[in-house]
Design a protein around this motif. Sequence first.
Motif, mmCIF file in Angstrom:
data_model
loop_
_atom_site.group_PDB
_atom_site.id
_atom_site.type_symbol
_atom_site.label_atom_id
_atom_site.label_comp_id
_atom_site.label_asym_id
_atom_site.label_seq_id
_atom_site.Cartn_x
_atom_site.Cartn_y
_atom_site.Cartn_z
ATOM 1 N N THR A 1 7.782 -3.091 -13.772
ATOM 2 C CA THR A 1 6.420 -3.568 -13.520
ATOM 3 C C THR A 1 6.198 -3.989 -12.077
ATOM 4 O O THR A 1 5.106 -4.418 -11.726
ATOM 5 C CB THR A 1 6.082 -4.758 -14.438
ATOM 6 O OG1 THR A 1 7.011 -5.800 -14.211
ATOM 7 C CG2 THR A 1 6.081 -4.339 -15.890
ATOM 8 N N ALA A 2 7.215 -3.860 -11.244
ATOM 9 C CA ALA A 2 7.074 -4.273 -9.849
ATOM 10 C C ALA A 2 6.081 -3.358 -9.139
ATOM 11 O O ALA A 2 6.018 -2.156 -9.406
ATOM 12 C CB ALA A 2 8.418 -4.243 -9.144
ATOM 13 N N LYS A 3 5.315 -3.929 -8.250
ATOM 14 C CA LYS A 3 4.341 -3.157 -7.476
ATOM 15 C C LYS A 3 5.093 -2.221 -6.532
ATOM 16 O O LYS A 3 5.996 -2.660 -5.817
ATOM 17 C CB LYS A 3 3.464 -4.121 -6.671
ATOM 18 C CG LYS A 3 2.364 -3.445 -5.909
ATOM 19 C CD LYS A 3 1.498 -4.468 -5.189
ATOM 20 C CE LYS A 3 0.438 -3.779 -4.369
ATOM 21 N NZ LYS A 3 -0.367 -4.728 -3.618
ATOM 22 N N PRO A 4 4.746 -0.929 -6.534
ATOM 23 C CA PRO A 4 5.453 -0.002 -5.639
ATOM 24 C C PRO A 4 5.185 -0.337 -4.170
ATOM 25 O O PRO A 4 4.131 -0.876 -3.820
ATOM 26 C CB PRO A 4 4.872 1.365 -5.993
ATOM 27 C CG PRO A 4 3.587 1.083 -6.695
ATOM 28 C CD PRO A 4 3.707 -0.285 -7.296
ATOM 29 N N VAL A 5 6.130 -0.014 -3.349
ATOM 30 C CA VAL A 5 5.998 -0.262 -1.923
ATOM 31 C C VAL A 5 4.925 0.674 -1.371
ATOM 32 O O VAL A 5 4.933 1.877 -1.645
ATOM 33 C CB VAL A 5 7.346 -0.009 -1.206
ATOM 34 C CG1 VAL A 5 7.205 -0.203 0.284
ATOM 35 C CG2 VAL A 5 8.406 -0.928 -1.769
ATOM 36 N N GLU A 6 4.002 0.113 -0.634
ATOM 37 C CA GLU A 6 2.913 0.914 -0.073
ATOM 38 C C GLU A 6 3.384 1.658 1.160
ATOM 39 O O GLU A 6 4.180 1.148 1.944
ATOM 40 C CB GLU A 6 1.731 0.016 0.288
ATOM 41 C CG GLU A 6 1.057 -0.619 -0.919
ATOM 42 C CD GLU A 6 -0.158 -1.435 -0.540
ATOM 43 O OE1 GLU A 6 -0.736 -1.197 0.542
ATOM 44 O OE2 GLU A 6 -0.511 -2.328 -1.309
ATOM 45 N N ALA A 7 2.864 2.858 1.314
ATOM 46 C CA ALA A 7 3.186 3.652 2.495
ATOM 47 C C ALA A 7 2.517 3.007 3.711
ATOM 48 O O ALA A 7 1.453 2.383 3.588
ATOM 49 C CB ALA A 7 2.688 5.073 2.320
ATOM 50 N N PRO A 8 3.113 3.151 4.873
ATOM 51 C CA PRO A 8 2.469 2.587 6.061
ATOM 52 C C PRO A 8 1.152 3.300 6.329
ATOM 53 O O PRO A 8 0.980 4.464 5.957
ATOM 54 C CB PRO A 8 3.481 2.858 7.179
ATOM 55 C CG PRO A 8 4.350 3.947 6.670
ATOM 56 C CD PRO A 8 4.355 3.840 5.181
ATOM 57 N N PRO A 9 0.215 2.623 6.948
ATOM 58 C CA PRO A 9 -1.075 3.268 7.217
ATOM 59 C C PRO A 9 -0.879 4.461 8.146
ATOM 60 O O PRO A 9 0.043 4.491 8.960
ATOM 61 C CB PRO A 9 -1.900 2.167 7.899
ATOM 62 C CG PRO A 9 -0.892 1.197 8.411
ATOM 63 C CD PRO A 9 0.304 1.283 7.507
ATOM 64 N N PRO A 10 -1.728 5.473 8.000
ATOM 65 C CA PRO A 10 -1.584 6.647 8.869
ATOM 66 C C PRO A 10 -1.792 6.278 10.336
ATOM 67 O O PRO A 10 -2.543 5.354 10.663
ATOM 68 C CB PRO A 10 -2.681 7.602 8.390
ATOM 69 C CG PRO A 10 -3.653 6.743 7.655
ATOM 70 C CD PRO A 10 -2.893 5.578 7.125
ATOM 71 N N ALA A 11 -1.115 6.997 11.196
ATOM 72 C CA ALA A 11 -1.246 6.756 12.636
ATOM 73 C C ALA A 11 -2.667 7.120 13.061
ATOM 74 O O ALA A 11 -3.268 8.048 12.521
ATOM 75 C CB ALA A 11 -0.235 7.596 13.393
ATOM 76 N N PRO A 12 -3.216 6.404 14.028
ATOM 77 C CA PRO A 12 -4.564 6.732 14.480
ATOM 78 C C PRO A 12 -4.599 8.138 15.099
ATOM 79 O O PRO A 12 -3.650 8.573 15.736
ATOM 80 C CB PRO A 12 -4.873 5.660 15.529
ATOM 81 C CG PRO A 12 -3.556 5.087 15.915
ATOM 82 C CD PRO A 12 -2.623 5.300 14.762
#
Length: 81
Positions: free
Chosen positions: A26-37
Amino acid sequence: MMQKPPFRRTGGSARDTAEAAFKSVTAKPVEAPPPAPVIPNAREMVSLRIDRDVLEHFQAGGPGWQERINAALRKIIETKP
């Protein structure tokens, strides 16, 4: 005759084991880093396979042959509707 001791789990109680199992699913999955500008008109390094004679044609003009290939390709896409 000696009896075997009762089987016990290592690593904590049954409750601890159940809680650890629950948390793992049930752990929240690790979010991907935001896309590079995105930088407008930035160039990107690519590997491109082209015929040897085409490459020699552009390289015959000396330094700047990559820019000449880029200009030729740009001319083609700008004339397309």
